[in-house]
Scaffold this active site. Sequence first.
Site, PDB file in Angstrom:
ATOM      1  N   GLU A  59      -7.351   4.296   7.628  1.00 24.23           N
ATOM      2  CA  GLU A  59      -6.683   5.541   7.622  1.00 24.23           C
ATOM      3  C   GLU A  59      -7.926   6.450   7.221  1.00 24.23           C
ATOM      4  O   GLU A  59      -8.389   7.961   6.493  1.00 24.23           O
ATOM      5  CB  GLU A  59      -5.782   5.986   6.487  1.00 24.23           C
ATOM      6  CG  GLU A  59      -4.645   6.144   7.477  1.00 24.23           C
ATOM      7  CD  GLU A  59      -3.419   5.254   6.923  1.00 24.23           C
ATOM      8  OE1 GLU A  59      -3.337   5.394   5.278  1.00 24.23           O
ATOM      9  OE2 GLU A  59      -2.781   4.900   7.591  1.00 24.23           O
TER      10      GLU A  59
ATOM     11  N   LYS B 219      -0.074   4.229  -0.091  1.00 25.25           N
ATOM     12  CA  LYS B 219      -0.741   5.333   0.182  1.00 25.25           C
ATOM     13  C   LYS B 219       0.022   6.765  -0.496  1.00 25.25           C
ATOM     14  O   LYS B 219      -0.048   6.275  -1.452  1.00 25.25           O
ATOM     15  CB  LYS B 219       0.001   5.269   2.668  1.00 25.25           C
ATOM     16  CG  LYS B 219      -0.125   4.310   2.168  1.00 25.25           C
ATOM     17  CD  LYS B 219      -0.545   4.799   4.545  1.00 25.25           C
ATOM     18  CE  LYS B 219      -0.355   3.487   4.842  1.00 25.25           C
ATOM     19  NZ  LYS B 219      -0.480   2.938   6.378  1.00 25.25           N
TER      20      LYS B 219
ATOM     21  N   GLU C 269      -5.077  -5.576  10.576  1.00 20.12           N
ATOM     22  CA  GLU C 269      -4.191  -4.331  10.639  1.00 20.12           C
ATOM     23  C   GLU C 269      -4.754  -3.652  11.706  1.00 20.12           C
ATOM     24  O   GLU C 269      -5.743  -2.811  11.848  1.00 20.12           O
ATOM     25  CB  GLU C 269      -4.517  -3.431   9.607  1.00 20.12           C
ATOM     26  CG  GLU C 269      -4.290  -3.772   8.061  1.00 20.12           C
ATOM     27  CD  GLU C 269      -3.680  -2.538   7.447  1.00 20.12           C
ATOM     28  OE1 GLU C 269      -2.025  -2.857   7.124  1.00 20.12           O
ATOM     29  OE2 GLU C 269      -4.150  -1.779   7.063  1.00 20.12           O
TER      30      GLU C 269
ATOM     31  N   ASN D  21       0.953  -1.191   0.059  1.00 16.16           N
ATOM     32  CA  ASN D  21      -0.135   0.141   0.078  1.00 16.16           C
ATOM     33  C   ASN D  21       0.801   1.558   0.319  1.00 16.16           C
ATOM     34  O   ASN D  21       1.294   1.143   0.934  1.00 16.16           O
ATOM     35  CB  ASN D  21      -0.987  -0.043   1.370  1.00 16.16           C
ATOM     36  CG  ASN D  21      -2.041   1.105   1.194  1.00 16.16           C
ATOM     37  OD1 ASN D  21      -1.763   1.907   0.373  1.00 16.16           O
ATOM     38  ND2 ASN D  21      -2.522   1.203   2.475  1.00 16.16           N
TER      39      ASN D  21
ATOM     40  N   GLY E 177       2.054   1.670  11.352  1.00 20.48           N
ATOM     41  CA  GLY E 177       3.177   2.382  11.102  1.00 20.48           C
ATOM     42  C   GLY E 177       4.362   3.056  12.319  1.00 20.48           C
ATOM     43  O   GLY E 177       4.660   4.166  11.843  1.00 20.48           O
TER      44      GLY E 177
ATOM     45  N   HIS F 248      -9.579   1.436   4.355  1.00 20.88           N
ATOM     46  CA  HIS F 248      -8.135   0.817   5.223  1.00 20.88           C
ATOM     47  C   HIS F 248      -9.334   2.400   6.402  1.00 20.88           C
ATOM     48  O   HIS F 248      -9.080   2.571   6.314  1.00 20.88           O
ATOM     49  CB  HIS F 248      -7.665   1.529   4.495  1.00 20.88           C
ATOM     50  CG  HIS F 248      -6.200   1.613   4.880  1.00 20.88           C
ATOM     51  ND1 HIS F 248      -5.671   2.895   6.027  1.00 20.88           N
ATOM     52  CD2 HIS F 248      -4.954   0.458   5.277  1.00 20.88           C
ATOM     53  CE1 HIS F 248      -4.125   2.315   6.107  1.00 20.88           C
ATOM     54  NE2 HIS F 248      -4.107   0.867   6.079  1.00 20.88           N
TER      55      HIS F 248
ATOM     56  N   SER G 291       3.008  -3.022  10.077  1.00 18.45           N
ATOM     57  CA  SER G 291       4.912  -2.786  11.082  1.00 18.45           C
ATOM     58  C   SER G 291       5.423  -4.061  10.347  1.00 18.45           C
ATOM     59  O   SER G 291       6.314  -4.560  11.147  1.00 18.45           O
ATOM     60  CB  SER G 291       5.053  -2.409  12.358  1.00 18.45           C
ATOM     61  OG  SER G 291       4.553  -1.029  12.609  1.00 18.45           O
TER      62      SER G 291
HETATM   63  P1  13P Z   1       2.457   0.020   7.607  1.00 20.36           P
HETATM   64  O1  13P Z   1       3.565  -0.851   6.989  1.00 20.36           O
HETATM   65  O2  13P Z   1       3.512   1.062   7.876  1.00 20.36           O
HETATM   66  O3  13P Z   1       3.303  -0.475   9.334  1.00 20.36           O
HETATM   67  O4  13P Z   1       1.286  -0.323   7.292  1.00 20.36           O
HETATM   68  C1  13P Z   1       0.399  -1.127   8.101  1.00 20.36           C
HETATM   69  C2  13P Z   1      -0.308  -0.392   6.232  1.00 20.36           C
HETATM   70  O5  13P Z   1      -1.614   0.251   7.324  1.00 20.36           O
HETATM   71  C3  13P Z   1      -0.533  -1.066   5.481  1.00 20.36           C
HETATM   72  O6  13P Z   1      -2.365  -1.176   4.714  1.00 20.36           O
END
Ligand code: 13P
Length: 251
Positions: free
Chosen positions: A96, A11, A166, A9, A172, A94, A213
């Site tokens: 976010e 982002k 997740e 992803n 993150g 997601h 992560s």
């Molecule tokens: P990270 O791998 O940066 O923790 O992000 C995970 C994520 O949100 C994937 O969609």
Amino acid sequence: MRKPIVAGNWKMHKTVAEAEELVNVLSGDLEKITSVESVFCVPFTCLSKVSSLLKESHIGVGVQNIHWADYGAFTGEISPLMVKEFANYAIIGHSERRTFFGETDITVNKRLSTALKHGIVPIMCVGETLEENQKGNTVEVITHQMEIGLREIEKSLAGNIVIAYEPIWAIGTGLACDPTTANNIILQAIRKPLEKIFGLELSQSIRVQYGGSVNGGNAYDYFSQSEIDGALVGGASLKSDFIDIVKAAAK
Ligand code: 13P
């Protein structure tokens, strides 16, 4: 046997030129690993370039959201018909998008249903906040997300769904969820509702990713769990670490 699926992803990262550079760094090695489905979920502006770079490749291209309507007055959204010209996967719901853009289980359900109807593989994200986790509500919260998100989904299309667990507190932060704990949560809060909704056989064919992560160093610990069929990767998908994660899935 479920084929592992590892999706990056990206982002809100990468201009078109930067995307081209990253695809060139990653695709040679990923190309050789055919036992794993690898996917780049890129920003909309990179779709055309990335899909043309990967035209002859088995590496999949995806987006990070789609709207539920084919056309219409929905400023700032993108329709499955527009996406389909370039991509076969879409991340849906997601955290976010849920946190910053008002996505709810109901809109997740609408987007997911549309994706399936258009032959786009939906990667539906579920997961709990730190507070929900600390209060011991993880299973309840995710079960609810599953039940509403998958409401009235046609059984004949459900085999294409991918679920990504997740935990929001692990995204993150470098605080990855313990692999055995993640496996148990997936069993109770994801496989159980899947079985209730779609029946045992179908529920066991649906792939479940872990995300939060994940990196080249810890990926194998997740993939060696019985219920984890891949990963949804954020930060580590923007560098060569992504190759190590896909290699770990191939083991
Ligand atoms: P990270 O791998 O940066 O923790 O992000 C995970 C994520 O949100 C994937 O969609």
